[in-house]
Write a protein that holds these residues in place. Structure first.
Motif, PDB file in Angstrom:
ATOM      1  N   ASN A  30       0.850  -1.190   0.000  1.00 31.29           N
ATOM      2  CA  ASN A  30       0.000   0.000   0.000  1.00 31.29           C
ATOM      3  C   ASN A  30       0.882   1.236   0.000  1.00 31.29           C
ATOM      4  N   GLN A  65     -10.143   2.139   3.684  1.00 28.32           N
ATOM      5  CA  GLN A  65      -9.226   1.008   3.538  1.00 28.32           C
ATOM      6  C   GLN A  65      -9.524   0.217   2.268  1.00 28.32           C
ATOM      7  N   PHE A  81      -5.242   0.901   3.391  1.00 29.59           N
ATOM      8  CA  PHE A  81      -4.979   0.478   4.768  1.00 29.59           C
ATOM      9  C   PHE A  81      -3.850   1.283   5.410  1.00 29.59           C
ATOM     10  N   MET A  97       0.014  -4.197   8.017  1.00 29.76           N
ATOM     11  CA  MET A  97       0.510  -4.902   6.840  1.00 29.76           C
ATOM     12  C   MET A  97       1.284  -6.175   7.203  1.00 29.76           C
ATOM     13  N   TYR A 275      -4.804  -5.498   7.073  1.00 27.74           N
ATOM     14  CA  TYR A 275      -4.821  -5.613   5.614  1.00 27.74           C
ATOM     15  C   TYR A 275      -5.283  -6.988   5.146  1.00 27.74           C
TER      16      TYR A 275
END
Length: 619
Positions: A30, A65, A81, A97, A275
């Motif tokens: 991300n 998210q 996220f 993550m 995530y």
């Protein structure tokens, strides 16, 4: 279980165990700023440890998210996220993550290899805990996308799968440690269901004697205390404890004479802000009942939440099974929490209608255990031992989480303490205080309900323990010693007079705790039962048979009704009667409570909180 995504818990089992499900590759990332493609990224890694604090998982946060924007009509990208977590801290952005390697979750690693993993099981809506939990047994949240205090007090009105099971002459049981969250449903509060609730530890006994019902619900411990650590997996709780409770349940079921007739489902309410790379379904999903969510989003319940871990265990399941999309009942059907009541209806051929349009649409999983012609005999009898992940010291004096405050609000609703729900008292409680209050309140609710049954009350009635400040009811349904307020910090001291104990205020509260919970005490009445005439114990007063009470934030505590000279309050300021005895030099006899609790059906609570009387003598 609570607040973890599929990738966070099981995603790394694909490359490490070679299981053929939709897990992580290590290339999922991300951007720190979704509006700047050149911004740095944070990528997934198998480095998850103990997580504190809790990532954001509100309806609004989940929308960002999933869509990385405020436009929920665009295709889900699962790329927001990191940016959302950065609003909390850098550490949280890294944590969301990260996932656990199989070695950190050896119980799940074993069960995933031995039985079935669902790699497309989604939470029922993109929202927090309570609305998703409601879907598990009723296929709707009755229009709520967040915690609704009005519905909490009244109890959610919708029909549940428990009602459908009972209507067919079948049975169910709920096993709980802290308190049963199934009591959010109003129907489950009815007297006819009181004896369906059991202490968590009773499950192993029922399994051992082959006395499990059509549906057994097991609720973990939600409060983190010394010697009684939380095992629900909700941050900031150690997931190692969650592994232990799953191990305990599995081994009890594996040793049961009912093992060959059982299916164990392990799932999570929602993703908790962690995530997951699989886009959330948003096409062809029906609203359960046509109820639109509240402003400002007016959610139509037409998309699912983030994917969550789901493992199923049975000797009828092939080793290493992976379940993805369901085979109907519609082309867009998915596995989500409403699949549980839908499957129960199907496999037990329940004649009642579907609960809502959602369980009529949801995929059923009866096929997962239908491929073998005989039960397996090679299933492990024991699961691995799990070392703790938390390296910091447990802090039971920390302030409760939002989820825990919702549990205390439920307990307050059951206990008739509605004034507490919006007072700010609950949010200021410590974990230890909250656990003490919940234990006391839930035990009192069950005790009063059983007393009502013994007195011949109708099974469709619900005990009302509402506190009436001006005129307290003393009927048989509410006759139990109690203190309505548990939040005021007090301590006990031994005085020169052996028959007198003084309750004095504890040191000043820390500066950040600005709400003085003693304010609420001025509006409350302490009631007891027994044979003593009503009396007021003002500051400095003394009765030879009753300890004097001295509370700085209110100089008098009114005792209404009657009180036996040898009884003492079961709870004062969050201090149990036994603790009062330890500190104040009193010997507390809880034998009556222990006798009452020996065969009591209800959540597992300290014995002294189950009884209605507490005898005390000067040491």
């Amino acid at each position: 279980m609570e607040n973890r995504s599929f990738d966070h818990m099981l995603g790394w089992m694909k490359p490490n165990l070679g299981l053929p499900f939709d897990g992580l590759t290590g290339e999922e990332c991300n951007h720190r700023n979704v509006y700047d493609p050149a911004s740095p990224t944070i990528c997934v890694s198998p480095t998850a440890q103990y997580v504190d604090p809790d990532p954001d998982h509100s309806f609004e946060a989940i929308r960002f998210q999933v869509f990385a924007s405020d436009n929920a009509s665009s295709p889900p990208t699962m790329s927001g996220f990191v940016q959302d977590a950065l609003t909390l801290s850098e550490e949280t952005a890294a944590a969301v993550m990260q996932g656990f390697p199989p070695a950190k979750l050896p119980v799940y690693a074993t069960l995933a290899s031995e039985f079935a993993v669902f790699d497309r099981w989604f939470s029922s809506l993109p929202g927090p805990t309570q609305p998703n939990r409601l879907f598990v047994y009723s296929a709707t949240s009755h229009g709520d996308t967040s915690h609704n205090k009005k519905h909490l007090i009244q109890g959610y009105p919708q029909r549940t799968i428990f009602d459908s099971i009972r209507d067919e002459g079948r049975d169910f049981a709920v096993y709980a440690t802290s308190l049963p969250t199934t009591l959010f449903y109003r129907n489950l509060r009815k007297l006819k269901y009181v004896f369906k609730f059991h202490r968590f530890s009773t499950f192993a006994k029922h399994a051992a004697r082959g006395d499990l019902k059509t549906l057994s619900v097991l609720e973990p411990r939600y409060f983190d205390l010394f010697g009684k650590e939380a095992n629900d997996d909700h941050p900031s709780h150690d997931v190692a404890n969650g592994q232990w409770v799953v191990k305990e349940v599995y081994e009890a079921l594996r040793a049961s004479p009912m093992w060959n007739q059982s299916l164990l489902i392990i799932t999570y309410d929602e993703h908790g802000g962690f995530y997951d790379h699989v886009p959330t379904p948003n096409v062809g999903i029906p609203s359960p009942d046509g109820i639109v969510g509240p402003e400002p989003f007016f959610f139509n319940f037409d998309r699912l939440g983030v994917r969550v871990p789901t493992i199923m265990v049975s000797p009828w399941i092939k080793k290493g099974t992976v379940v993805s999309r369901p085979n109907g009942p519609t082309p867009t059907s998915e596995y989500e929490h409403s699949s549980i009541p839908a499957t129960i209806k199907k496999i037990f051929n329940l004649s009642s209608d579907f609960l809502t349009q959602r369980d009529a649409w949801a995929g059923t999983f009866d096929n997962v255990y239908s491929e073998l012609t005989s039960p397996r005999t090679d299933c492990p009898e024991l699961l691995p031992v799990v070392p703790p992940l938390r390296v910091t010291e447990l802090n039971e004096n920390r302030r409760i989480s939002e989820f825990q405050s919702e549990l205390v609000q439920l307990a307050a609703a059951l206990n008739g303490d509605h004034h507490m729900i919006d007072s700010g008292v609950i949010e200021g409680m410590s974990v230890k205080e909250a656990d003490a209050y919940v234990n006391h309140a839930v035990a009192r609710f069950f005790k009063a309900s059983k007393e009502a049954i013994r007195k011949g009350a109708d099974g469709n009635e619900i005990v009302d323990l509402t506190t009436n400040i001006s005129s307290r009811s003393h009927n048989n349904f509410t006759a139990m010693s109690r203190v309505s307020f548990l939040g005021c910090h007090v301590e006990t001291v031994k005085t020169d007079e052996p028959s007198r104990s003084t309750w004095q205020p504890a040191p000043a509260r820390p500066p950040h705790q600005t709400h003085d919970r003693c304010d609420v005490l001025r509006a409350l009445v302490v009631t007891v039962e027994g044979s003593l005439d009503p009396a007021t114990l003002a500051e400095g007063s003394h009765n030879p048979s009753v300890a004097a009470a001295e509370v700085s934030c209110d100089p008098a505590i009114t005792i209404e009704g009657s009180h036996a000279p040898t009884q003492v309050f079961p709870e004062v300021g969050g201090v149990a009667a036994a603790d009062v005895g330890d500190v104040a030099g009193w010997t507390v006899d809880v034998s009556a409570a222990a006798e009452d609790g020996a065969d009591a059906e209800g959540p597992e609570v300290p014995g002294e909180m189950l009884g209605g009387s507490f005898a005390a003598k000067a040491a």
